[in-house]
Design an enzyme around this catalytic site. Structure first.
Site: not given
Lengths: 278, 278
Positions: A215, A122
């Site tokens: 995450s 990301e």
């Protein structure tokens, strides 16, 4: 042993959307893992022939390529477009937003600070939209002696904890003239985290279900451990150790934003039928 | 008793500049007190015939009017201009800046949040530049249930403590989409505060010299009291009580940004010649 589910857990909007897109695009290939859950990726491959391609050079003109929820780097996007690949964008809209913010703020002359992990896809994608200076930090110490320009735009990885983001923002506010802080932390992440916090406070064991490279799942584990030492991250049934549950009275279960319901149910059933139950 | 001066104290850039302007404009009138120090205002009147006018209606075309360091409200400025008054602007440039920020951010559609005292002339002036919604708060509780737009510009009264400003910013960051934080806290304020903190830690009595209506002076008193219970605000010799110093070993002296050197010297001399000295 009583088993309690967190008030909020599992699939977020962006993951649900990406899986729907993949299911509607059979025989396509995702560039990188669509979501951080190997078991769900395996299901998409077995059921919809949606495969996983890790090497951008393997894609050819006319191939249908799905962009993963985490987004990809701008250069890769341009390269795939140049190649004549048919692109299907499953980037989570909450990730597209920080990409756009970084591009716009960079154009307006702001230095960019990103609170996140520079090795996470990301963040690799988001930072690629910066034209000028960009600095990725996990904590205040990461700034070191680096001096930025007096106008800073600050964004966060979608899965980060708000308290830590506020700490980074406070540091910058005291040291620079203008800090433009965008709340890019995903609400679903926030809700799952709050629910995990509450759950862990009343549990003597917490099971966090999700991918080990996810995450947001790791953040849930971290939060759970703050309140309940015996918190474990499990990807699937094979990770469960029945000994963990011995003598426990209250087992809390939560799951990351990329964890499908079918895995959660498998694990819930397995735990509730453990021979050590009382 | 040993007497120690703070490492930084007294006149800031803006106050020095305003006094210079007043001294260079004899026979003028200031609209409101030029600075928050009655004794210095009295000196300007006696020495330069610079008088104090509190009522805007008393000014006539051709009068020379000095705008105070704290600035004035936009409507008053326009009114004085319409009247044909000759304006001499002694607004501190560090106050002009938040006025400009508020006007520009308001034009760009941001809701304005000001961290400060709504009754202080600086803040009355600054807020008058807002066109849309504006909210003045002293702490997080002041927001109550009020909901602002998703784009907020945040500024602080120049004399505020950074830690408290960070707290307000953190609250907004968690609750709104974009918070544009401008560091409008004056550096001189910050340096005087830091020096006072250090001084108070090694003193058993602290004397803060300055006007009782001076915001930055009161902040110094507040900080001094955190570390040294026996901290006192004095405007002039008449406020000193010799009993305070009985048995004390270390007296720290500091002064607000609007306190002239001649008052500081008067008080320093008075304390050092107290009969209770050892």
């Amino acid at each position: 042993m009583k088993i309690t589910m967190a008030e909020n857990f599992g699939f977020c909007f962006g993951v649900k959307r990406a899986i729907k897109i993949a299911e509607n695009t059979p025989h396509a290939t995702t560039y990188g893992p669509l979501i951080h859950n190997k078991k769900e990726i395996d299901r998409l491959w077995r059921t919809y022939d949606v495969s996983l391609g890790e090497d951008i050079e393997t894609f050819k003109s006319g191939d249908t390529v799905i962009i993963r929820t985490h987004g990809i780097e701008k250069e890769d996007l341009n390269y795939l477009n140049q190649k004549g690949v048919v692109l299907v964008d499953a980037t989570c809209p909450f990730v597209t937003k920080p990409q756009e913010i970084v591009e716009q703020m960079s154009n307006e002359g702001y230095d960019i600070v990103i609170f996140g992990d520079e090795n996470h896809p990301e963040i690799k994608g988001v930072r690629s939209y910066a034209k000028g200076a960009v600095c990725v930090v996990q904590n205040i110490e990461d700034f070191g002696s680096k001096r930025l320009s007096n106008k800073i735009a600050l964004i966060a990885q979608t899965t980060r904890k708000m308290e830590n983001y506020q700490r980074i923002a406070s540091h910058l506010i005291a040291n620079y003239g203008e800090v433009r802080v965008f709340n890019t932390i995903c609400n679903a992440t926030f809700e799952n985290q709050e629910a995990t916090r509450k759950l862990a406070q009343s549990s003597d064991i917490v099971i966090v279900i999700g991918g080990k490279d996810s995450s947001n799942t790791r953040q849930l584990l971290y939060i759970a451990k703050e309140f309940c030492v015996e918190s474990y991250l499990v990807e699937g049934l094979e990770d469960i150790d029945p000994l963990w549950f011995r003598g426990k009275k209250m087992c809390g279960i939560t799951a990351g934003a990329s964890t499908p319901q079918w895995i959660i149910e498998q694990i819930h059933t397995a735990i509730s039928t453990l021979p050590t139950q009382s």
